[in-house]
Design an enzyme around this catalytic site. Structure first.
Site, short mmCIF file in Angstrom:
data_model
loop_
_atom_site.label_atom_id
_atom_site.label_comp_id
_atom_site.label_asym_id
_atom_site.label_seq_id
_atom_site.Cartn_x
_atom_site.Cartn_y
_atom_site.Cartn_z
N LYS A 266 0.89 -1.12 0.05
CA LYS A 266 0.12 -0.03 -0.13
C LYS A 266 1.03 1.20 0.10
O LYS A 266 1.12 1.97 1.00
CB LYS A 266 -1.02 -0.10 1.34
CG LYS A 266 -1.98 0.94 1.38
CD LYS A 266 -3.13 0.74 0.35
CE LYS A 266 -4.32 1.92 0.40
NZ LYS A 266 -5.24 1.75 -0.53
N ASP B 119 -5.56 -3.34 -1.91
CA ASP B 119 -7.06 -3.38 -2.16
C ASP B 119 -7.33 -3.75 -3.42
O ASP B 119 -8.23 -4.36 -3.59
CB ASP B 119 -7.51 -1.89 -1.75
CG ASP B 119 -6.73 -0.65 -2.14
OD1 ASP B 119 -5.64 -0.80 -2.94
OD2 ASP B 119 -7.23 0.50 -2.15
N ASP C 80 -1.31 -12.13 5.79
CA ASP C 80 -2.50 -12.86 6.67
C ASP C 80 -3.88 -12.56 5.86
O ASP C 80 -4.46 -13.79 5.70
CB ASP C 80 -2.30 -12.33 7.79
CG ASP C 80 -3.55 -12.68 8.70
OD1 ASP C 80 -3.57 -13.99 8.84
OD2 ASP C 80 -4.09 -12.23 9.30
C1 IPM Z 1 -2.53 -17.38 10.24
C2 IPM Z 1 -3.30 -16.97 11.54
C3 IPM Z 1 -2.19 -16.24 12.52
C4 IPM Z 1 -1.80 -15.17 12.06
C5 IPM Z 1 -3.03 -15.91 13.87
C6 IPM Z 1 -3.56 -17.14 14.31
C7 IPM Z 1 -1.96 -15.36 14.99
O1 IPM Z 1 -4.43 -16.08 11.15
O2 IPM Z 1 -1.54 -18.15 10.35
O3 IPM Z 1 -2.92 -16.74 9.03
O4 IPM Z 1 -2.34 -14.08 12.01
O5 IPM Z 1 -0.68 -15.11 10.99
MN MN Z 2 -4.59 -15.81 8.86
#
Ligand code: IPM
Ligand code: MN
Length: 335
Positions: free
Chosen positions: A180, A213, A237
């Site tokens: 971003k 996005d 994530d």
């Molecule tokens: C993932 C999960 C983890 C993250 C959490 C559980 C800490 O969502 O492995 O994607 O945010 O990395």
């Molecule tokens: Mn995750």
């Protein structure tokens, strides 16, 4: 062909459906003929509630002695958010320097008629995940909370370099940086400059840039444009949940938390969580765990075993957790 080595695997079944899906993944690995020796580690929310251990330094040191770690899922509703995530999962990622989170996505997105095949390389040790920041005057009208994002040249570069190395071995040889840069101008600038410098070393690899996005739109509307994506920890994530959703569902999404420098074991886990609502019902799909075990075999140099696991998962199977696991293991053994 498998190597003649016996690989020592630390197994963290964890909470909820974690142990159920990991049992099926281990069946598939054993059926492949790859030689493994496993040691179970009782960690997760249930263990924490029993005796307070999340992940002690002594346990972490034991884990360092293994060739790989296979994890099911951790977390129970009775434990407040953050305790297991930060204390177990993130502690392993940081302390074992698992700086690449590799998440492959192959499937046909809803509304499309041809399959896509791309890999997200998520930086796994920096960004907003490091826990930089703090709180002042908590619970008062004057409360202040800050949560920084830490990006180092070294951390960004090693992750970007891994993405280019991977792309250079793939057919399409294409890397997209997702960030971003129009708003996160400090971190974005570091990522973009580092990306450009590394790209110059890989003339055979073509490149693109998408804002995060816009990438969300493309994941749904035009996922075929992607080959390898490299991105920061938090964007990765979020994007990889969407990647799972457009690639057959989170029941198929696998991940590898890699220490490519091999200064310690890497950790392999399905992207899904512990799903406490379906524990013991036989409804959990073990495919994501089997595919995570395939990524583990790849990293251990057992690529033909890994390919057999993936081929066995490619045929759709229905039934309970163990029905699916048994069918996959039978196909692995028969191939
Ligand atoms: C993932 C999960 C983890 C993250 C959490 C559980 C800490 O969502 O492995 O994607 O945010 O990395
Ligand atoms: Mn995750």
């Amino acid at each position: 062909m498998s190597t003649s080595k016996t690989h020592r695997i630390a197994v963290i079944g964890g909470d909820g459906i974690g142990p159920e899906v990991i049992a099926e993944a281990l069946k598939a690995v054993r059926a492949s003929g790859v030689s493994i020796e496993t040691a179970d580690f009782d960690l997760g929310g249930a263990r924490y509630l029993r005796d307070g251990e999340v992940l002690s330094d002594a346990t972490l040191d034991q884990l360092r002695g293994f060739d790989a770690i296979l994890l099911g899922a951790v977390g129970t509703p009775a434990v407040p958010p953050g305790v297991i995530e930060r204390g177990l999962l993130l502690k392993m990622r940081f302390e074992l320097d698992l700086y690449v989170n590799q998440r492959p996505f192959a499937g046909t997105a809803p509304g499309h008629s041809t399959a896509h095949d791309f890999v997200v390389i998520r930086e796994n040790t920096e960004g907003p995940y490091v826990g930089e920041g703090g709180v002042l005057r908590r619970g008062t009208p004057n409360e202040v909370a800050t949560q920084g994002s830490v990006n180092t040249r070294m951390g960004v570069e090693r992750c970007v370099r891994y993405a280019f190395e991977l792309a250079s071995r793939r057919e399409r040889k294409h890397v997209t940086l997702v960030h971003k840069t129009n708003v996160l101008t400090f971190a974005g600038d570091l990522w973009q400059r580092t990306f450009d410098l590394v790209a110059a070393e890989y003339p055979a690899v073509s490149t693109a840039y998408n804002h995060v996005d816009a990438a969300c739109i493309y994941f749904v509307q035009d996922p075929h444009r992607y080959d390898v994506i490299v991105t920061d920890n938090l964007f990765g994530d979020i994007l990889t949940d969407l990647g799972g959703a457009v690639s057959g569902g989170i029941g198929l999404a696998s991940s590898a938390n890699l220490n490519p420098a091999r200064t310690g074991p890497s950790m392999f886990e399905p992207v899904h969580g512990s799903a406490p609502d379906i524990v013991g019902t036989g409804k959990a799909n073990p495919t994501a765990a089997v595919l995570s075990a395939a990524l583990m075999l790849d990293f251990l140099g057992e690529s033909s075993g890994a390919d057999r696991l993936r081929a066995a998962c490619a045929e759709p199977t229905s039934g309970s957790t163990s029905d699916i696991g048994n069918a996959i293991a039978a196909r692995v053994a028969g191939k």
